[in-house]
Design an enzyme around this catalytic site. Structure first.
Site, PDB file in Angstrom:
ATOM      1  N   ASP A  67       0.776  -1.157   0.160  1.00  6.72           N
ATOM      2  CA  ASP A  67       0.142   0.004   0.021  1.00  6.72           C
ATOM      3  C   ASP A  67       0.756   1.316   0.185  1.00  6.72           C
ATOM      4  O   ASP A  67       0.630   2.401  -0.527  1.00  6.72           O
ATOM      5  CB  ASP A  67      -0.969  -0.200   1.167  1.00  6.72           C
ATOM      6  CG  ASP A  67      -1.902  -0.862   1.177  1.00  6.72           C
ATOM      7  OD1 ASP A  67      -1.830  -1.843   0.143  1.00  6.72           O
ATOM      8  OD2 ASP A  67      -2.934  -1.090   2.136  1.00  6.72           O
ATOM      9  N   GLU A 148     -24.346 -18.056  -9.601  1.00  8.65           N
ATOM     10  CA  GLU A 148     -23.475 -17.062  -8.991  1.00  8.65           C
ATOM     11  C   GLU A 148     -24.213 -16.919  -7.632  1.00  8.65           C
ATOM     12  O   GLU A 148     -25.163 -17.107  -7.418  1.00  8.65           O
ATOM     13  CB  GLU A 148     -23.536 -15.880  -9.598  1.00  8.65           C
ATOM     14  CG  GLU A 148     -23.171 -15.963 -11.029  1.00  8.65           C
ATOM     15  CD  GLU A 148     -23.579 -14.775 -12.027  1.00  8.65           C
ATOM     16  OE1 GLU A 148     -23.955 -13.646 -11.390  1.00  8.65           O
ATOM     17  OE2 GLU A 148     -23.390 -14.661 -13.158  1.00  8.65           O
ATOM     18  N   LYS A 150     -25.962 -14.740  -4.895  1.00  8.51           N
ATOM     19  CA  LYS A 150     -27.039 -13.624  -4.951  1.00  8.51           C
ATOM     20  C   LYS A 150     -26.700 -12.847  -3.792  1.00  8.51           C
ATOM     21  O   LYS A 150     -26.912 -12.971  -2.657  1.00  8.51           O
ATOM     22  CB  LYS A 150     -28.368 -14.256  -4.556  1.00  8.51           C
ATOM     23  CG  LYS A 150     -29.486 -13.264  -5.081  1.00  8.51           C
ATOM     24  CD  LYS A 150     -30.614 -13.643  -5.162  1.00  8.51           C
ATOM     25  CE  LYS A 150     -31.806 -12.610  -5.618  1.00  8.51           C
ATOM     26  NZ  LYS A 150     -31.758 -11.500  -4.917  1.00  8.51           N
ATOM     27  N   TYR A 263     -22.373  -8.353 -12.264  1.00  7.86           N
ATOM     28  CA  TYR A 263     -22.555  -9.436 -12.803  1.00  7.86           C
ATOM     29  C   TYR A 263     -23.314  -9.604 -13.988  1.00  7.86           C
ATOM     30  O   TYR A 263     -23.563 -10.501 -14.678  1.00  7.86           O
ATOM     31  CB  TYR A 263     -23.539 -10.213 -11.879  1.00  7.86           C
ATOM     32  CG  TYR A 263     -24.632  -9.280 -11.299  1.00  7.86           C
ATOM     33  CD1 TYR A 263     -25.574  -9.001 -11.920  1.00  7.86           C
ATOM     34  CD2 TYR A 263     -24.761  -8.973  -9.758  1.00  7.86           C
ATOM     35  CE1 TYR A 263     -26.613  -7.724 -11.347  1.00  7.86           C
ATOM     36  CE2 TYR A 263     -25.660  -7.987  -9.272  1.00  7.86           C
ATOM     37  CZ  TYR A 263     -26.598  -7.693 -10.075  1.00  7.86           C
ATOM     38  OH  TYR A 263     -27.646  -6.640 -10.066  1.00  7.86           O
ATOM     39  N   LYS A 351     -33.342 -19.160  -3.142  1.00  7.42           N
ATOM     40  CA  LYS A 351     -33.172 -18.331  -2.009  1.00  7.42           C
ATOM     41  C   LYS A 351     -33.082 -19.303  -0.735  1.00  7.42           C
ATOM     42  O   LYS A 351     -33.611 -20.209  -0.524  1.00  7.42           O
ATOM     43  CB  LYS A 351     -34.422 -17.530  -1.652  1.00  7.42           C
ATOM     44  CG  LYS A 351     -34.679 -16.410  -2.530  1.00  7.42           C
ATOM     45  CD  LYS A 351     -34.103 -15.183  -2.167  1.00  7.42           C
ATOM     46  CE  LYS A 351     -35.039 -14.021  -1.706  1.00  7.42           C
ATOM     47  NZ  LYS A 351     -34.580 -12.788  -1.502  1.00  7.42           N
ATOM     48  N   CYS A 445     -36.318  10.593  30.268  1.00  9.31           N
ATOM     49  CA  CYS A 445     -34.996   9.894  30.136  1.00  9.31           C
ATOM     50  C   CYS A 445     -34.925   8.662  31.437  1.00  9.31           C
ATOM     51  O   CYS A 445     -35.245   9.265  32.482  1.00  9.31           O
ATOM     52  CB  CYS A 445     -33.927  10.836  30.206  1.00  9.31           C
ATOM     53  SG  CYS A 445     -32.363   9.947  30.567  1.00  9.31           S
ATOM     54  N   CYS A 448     -32.015  10.134  34.008  1.00  9.62           N
ATOM     55  CA  CYS A 448     -31.933  11.397  34.479  1.00  9.62           C
ATOM     56  C   CYS A 448     -33.409  11.940  34.814  1.00  9.62           C
ATOM     57  O   CYS A 448     -33.364  13.016  35.457  1.00  9.62           O
ATOM     58  CB  CYS A 448     -31.044  12.557  33.865  1.00  9.62           C
ATOM     59  SG  CYS A 448     -31.837  12.998  32.403  1.00  9.62           S
ATOM     60  N   CYS A 461     -32.544  12.595  24.915  1.00  8.05           N
ATOM     61  CA  CYS A 461     -32.352  13.317  26.209  1.00  8.05           C
ATOM     62  C   CYS A 461     -31.428  14.357  25.957  1.00  8.05           C
ATOM     63  O   CYS A 461     -30.087  14.023  25.646  1.00  8.05           O
ATOM     64  CB  CYS A 461     -31.926  12.401  27.245  1.00  8.05           C
ATOM     65  SG  CYS A 461     -31.564  13.214  28.710  1.00  8.05           S
TER      66      CYS A 461
HETATM   67  S1  IVH Z   1     -28.792 -10.798 -12.258  1.00  5.95           S
HETATM   68  C1  IVH Z   1     -32.744  -9.575 -14.704  1.00  5.95           C
HETATM   69  N1  IVH Z   1     -26.726 -11.639 -10.475  1.00  5.95           N
HETATM   70  O1  IVH Z   1     -30.940  -9.607  -7.264  1.00  5.95           O
HETATM   71  C2  IVH Z   1     -31.772 -10.269 -13.560  1.00  5.95           C
HETATM   72  N2  IVH Z   1     -28.875 -10.219  -9.803  1.00  5.95           N
HETATM   73  O2  IVH Z   1     -33.833 -10.041  -7.064  1.00  5.95           O
HETATM   74  C3  IVH Z   1     -30.519  -9.388 -13.588  1.00  5.95           C
HETATM   75  N3  IVH Z   1     -28.595  -9.590  -7.340  1.00  5.95           N
HETATM   76  O3  IVH Z   1     -31.816  -6.859  -8.685  1.00  5.95           O
HETATM   77  C4  IVH Z   1     -29.771  -9.526 -12.180  1.00  5.95           C
HETATM   78  N4  IVH Z   1     -26.889 -10.936  -7.073  1.00  5.95           N
HETATM   79  O4  IVH Z   1     -29.918  -6.600  -7.444  1.00  5.95           O
HETATM   80  C5  IVH Z   1     -28.130 -11.017 -10.869  1.00  5.95           C
HETATM   81  N5  IVH Z   1     -25.216 -12.338  -9.174  1.00  5.95           N
HETATM   82  C6  IVH Z   1     -26.406 -11.720  -9.235  1.00  5.95           C
HETATM   83  C7  IVH Z   1     -27.156 -11.019  -8.332  1.00  5.95           C
HETATM   84  C8  IVH Z   1     -28.145 -10.239  -8.575  1.00  5.95           C
HETATM   85  C9  IVH Z   1     -27.668 -10.189  -6.407  1.00  5.95           C
HETATM   86  C10 IVH Z   1     -29.789  -8.903  -7.033  1.00  5.95           C
HETATM   87  C11 IVH Z   1     -29.939  -7.850  -8.194  1.00  5.95           C
HETATM   88  C12 IVH Z   1     -31.307  -8.027  -8.743  1.00  5.95           C
HETATM   89  C13 IVH Z   1     -31.845  -8.737  -7.626  1.00  5.95           C
HETATM   90  C14 IVH Z   1     -33.180  -9.498  -7.916  1.00  5.95           C
END
Ligand code: IVH
Length: 703
Positions: A67, A148, A150, A263, A351, A445, A448, A461
């Protein structure tokens, strides 16, 4: 250019007519042009170097230089640019924070709508997603998917024209978002200009989409600082990232260590990609970070097992993941599948269910912060949740209690918000017996008993003599980042305030050994040690004192900035909002809180007492130190360094304006690792923190 190319001819012409004054003007001009050309080249070279190393650091995670060296390049660039401001360009790495605060964001219409993603919660639903695609496409067997993480952050879009970052916006409702370009420029992961790459031609226009997030470690540091500053805490890293991105003052956003994972592309011109995975690779080549855990799966079975494999592993990550995203790899198939009005048909999210637990609320207590904010806290019957036992949950503010109708005795579902801070998600009203008690919003509060004032959603407070606030302020004053008085911890301070021995932090300096001995768990030796530690703290540098005063919005870093700018407490006390606002890194809100703090008559009395006690009010570091590469940097020490005690190392670092923390986080600049380093070493390696051995440390302190 004309002058340079035609030098010979013009010189001959001027000489022929013998106009000496013009000759000298001409040659001065000529020299200036060539000097300017050299300077501009040098500036461009420095910028290219910085971009290269940014790519190594933020994208590849394999920094090639320390750095220190990086900072030297940046310092050289800054100084050349300040001498030759005509060469400053908006894509220069120095131009990240320059924006003025705005009163509101302008609206930004997305050229390609930012759609959302449909959710699934089980393996079966994922398989059904694959079947649906196969039914639609008919002629395909196995579909390749890219999986990927999320990322649980804030969706943004970034526009690059000829490789230069021009505009950035939030998703908003998918059709229109907010133009947050100035704030996004402060995010170091976002290159202001693409890296030069041999592999791919830079398109004239391209939109890159991704997620802005705040790493867990930085979220905790931010919330801790806010708690100490008496400010409301963020419920989870996503809220903190969203809040930081929507700040009207970009200088404050710049202080939040926001990160990016990109992404996908949105709109683009004059380039072609075949598969989604090619897009991810191109994004990386351009110099934007892509989450490294993406995987190309040959079919849905592979995709499902990859999704499942992250269910437990995700808690080891330093960022929040609320699921996985499954994307069809072929872009041609994207076109064939198309979208509904809400979401594309080629993508699905899987999810994870957040872990939850059910327990009862034993009581609701109210905490008073050091600047007087009252925060309600649910005292829970302890319950295991995501690896820890949860016994308290913040209820954030009193409106929240009313909104969720939370009562003492209620059965509640608790969840770790962003898996970090426990919070009450909902009340199980069906389990009510009728004995639950509503919690009355306090009018006074709890400490006090003075009347409280409502400010937005918070109760405050404002009694300057409130003992609860006094305790918080004294605890903060004596803490490590501030005056660092060893042995003066919360339990001791509670007793001293309750027994009326001290009322404010200046009273610490009148403590005598006889005041301490009657306290619980204090012997003669520890009392003497504490008196010595208090005495020693009088000599701390000015930045420690400024931090210790507990001014709203001023933490350790801002205190250093102020110490360097003013040099004495007196000068800081005399500064106006305008003067303070001009300082790089101090925004208008912070400037106001400083002026408000010093104009309070109680503050003046306390500061006079500190001065009378002989507490140092001057910056002791010299000019050379104040610009050292240690100033403002964060250090963690592990293992033993031959020839130095731990305290000596700490004193050297602090003397040069650095900070010493106990745990390695994303914010740590250097880990000093001596012999037999512990787990901190591993963590630092993981985070890519610069690790210094004894020689490295000595080189740093004696450059
Ligand atoms: S692709 C049309 N890739 O998830 C879809 N979204 O619930 C294009 N998100 O609004 C999004 N990680 O903010 C994509 N690897 C990922 C993601 C991702 C998080 C979020 C994104 C999106 C939301 C949808």
């Amino acid at each position: 250019m004309y002058y340079l190319k035609n030098n010979g001819r013009l010189e001959a012409y001027v000489a022929y007519f013998g106009i000496s004054a013009q000759i000298s003007v001409f040659f001065r001009l000529k020299t200036r042009i060539s000097v300017n050309k050299n300077v501009n080249e040098k500036i461009e070279n420095l910028r290219a170097k910085i971009r290269y190393h940014d790519g190594k650091y933020y994208v590849d995670n394999t920094p090639e230089i320390a750095d220190y060296e990086y900072d030297q390049i940046m310092i050289e660039l800054r100084s050349l640019e300040s001498s030759y401001p005509q060469f400053i360009t908006p894509d220069s790495p120095t131009q990240r924070v320059g924006g003025e605060p705005v009163s509101e964001f302008t609206s930004f219409e997305h050229r390609v709508p930012m759609l959302s993603i449909e959710n699934t919660y089980s393996n079966e639903e994922l398989i059904e997603f694959d079947n649906r695609i196969k039914r639609m496409l008919k002629d395909v067997d196995d579909i390749e998917y890219v999986i990927e993480h999320k990322i649980d952050g804030v969706a943004i879009t970034l526009w690059y024209e000829d490789g230069v970052f021009t505009r950035g916006a939030t998703r908003g409702n998918g059709i229109r978002g907010d133009d947050v370009t100035t704030n996004l420029r402060t995010v170091k992961d976002i290159p202001l200009r693409f890296l030069e790459t041999d592999h791919i031609r830079i398109p004239p226009v391209i939109e890159i989409r991704g997620e802005i997030y705040l790493p867990n470690g930085d979220f905790q540091i931010l919330n801790h600082g806010r708690e100490e500053a008496g400010e409301a805490q963020f419920a989870n890293p996503r809220n903190a990232a969203a809040g930081s991105l929507k700040l009207l003052d970009p200088q404050t956003t710049a202080k939040r260590p926001l990160r990016l994972f990109a992404y996908s592309f949105g709109y683009y011109e004059d380039c072609k990609f075949t598969n989604h995975i090619d897009c991810l690779e191109a994004i990386e080549k351009f110099g934007l970070p892509v989450n490294p855990h993406y995987k190309l799966c040959k079919n849905i079975d592979e995709a499902v097992s990859y999704c499942n494999s992250w269910e437990t592993k995700k808690s080891d990550l330093d960022y929040q993941v609320d699921g996985m995203v499954i994307k069809v790899n072929s872009l041609e198939l994207h076109d064939r599948l198309g979208s509904t009005s809400k979401a594309p048909r080629w993508v699905m999210s899987y999810k994870y269910h957040p872990e939850e637990a059910t327990t009862t609320i034993k009581d609701i207590t109210v905490q008073v912060g050091k600047t007087g904010t009252l925060t309600p806290v649910a005292e829970l019957n302890p319950v295991p949740l995501s690896g820890t036992t949860v016994s308290r949950a913040s209820l954030h503010n009193f409106d929240e209690i009313e909104r969720k109708d939370i009562r003492v005795g209620d059965y509640v579902v608790v969840q770790k918000a962003g898996e970090i801070i426990p919070q009450v998600v909902k009340v199980l009203t069906e389990k009510r017996t009728g004995n639950e008690k509503q919690f009355g919003v306090p009018e006074r509060c709890p400490a006090c008993k003075s009347e409280v004032t409502k400010e937005e959603v918070y109760l405050k407070c404002y009694n300057p003599l409130c003992t609860a606030q006094a305790k918080r302020r004294i605890i903060y004053f004596a803490s490590r980042n501030a005056m660092d008085i060893e042995g003066l911890g919360p339990a001791m301070i509670e007793q001293l305030v309750d027994k009326n021995v001290i009322k404010d932090y200046a009273d610490i300096y009148s403590l005598k050994i006889d005041d301490l001995i009657p306290l619980e768990r204090v012997g003669e030796k520890s009392a003497q040690n504490l008196i010595d530690a208090i005495e020693e703290s009088k000599g701390r540098d000015l930045h420690c004192l400024i931090c210790a005063l507990g001014i709203q919005n001023i933490g350790a870093h801002a205190a250093e900035v102020l110490s360097k700018n003013f040099g004495t407490l007196g000068k800081l006390m005399d500064a106006s909002v305008e003067e303070l606002d001009e300082i790089f890194e101090i925004g208008e809100i912070t400037a106001k809180s400083i002026v408000d703090f010093f104009s309070n008559s109680h503050t003046k009395d306390v500061i006079n007492k500190l001065k009378a006690a002989g507490v140092n009010v001057n910056a002791t570091h010299n000019e050379a130190n104040s610009i050292s590469d240690i100033a403002g940097k964060s250090f963690v020490i592990t293992g033993t360094l031959n020839g130095y005690t731990r305290k000596e190392i700490e004193d050297i670092i602090k003397g040069l304006g650095g900070k010493v923390s106990s745990a390695v986080s994303g914010k740590t600049d250097f880990l000093i690792a001596g012999e037999s380093p512990g787990s901190k070493h591993e963590k630092a390696e993981k985070l890519g923190t610069t690790i210094l051995n004894k020689d490295g440390f000595e080189n740093l302190i004696n450059p």
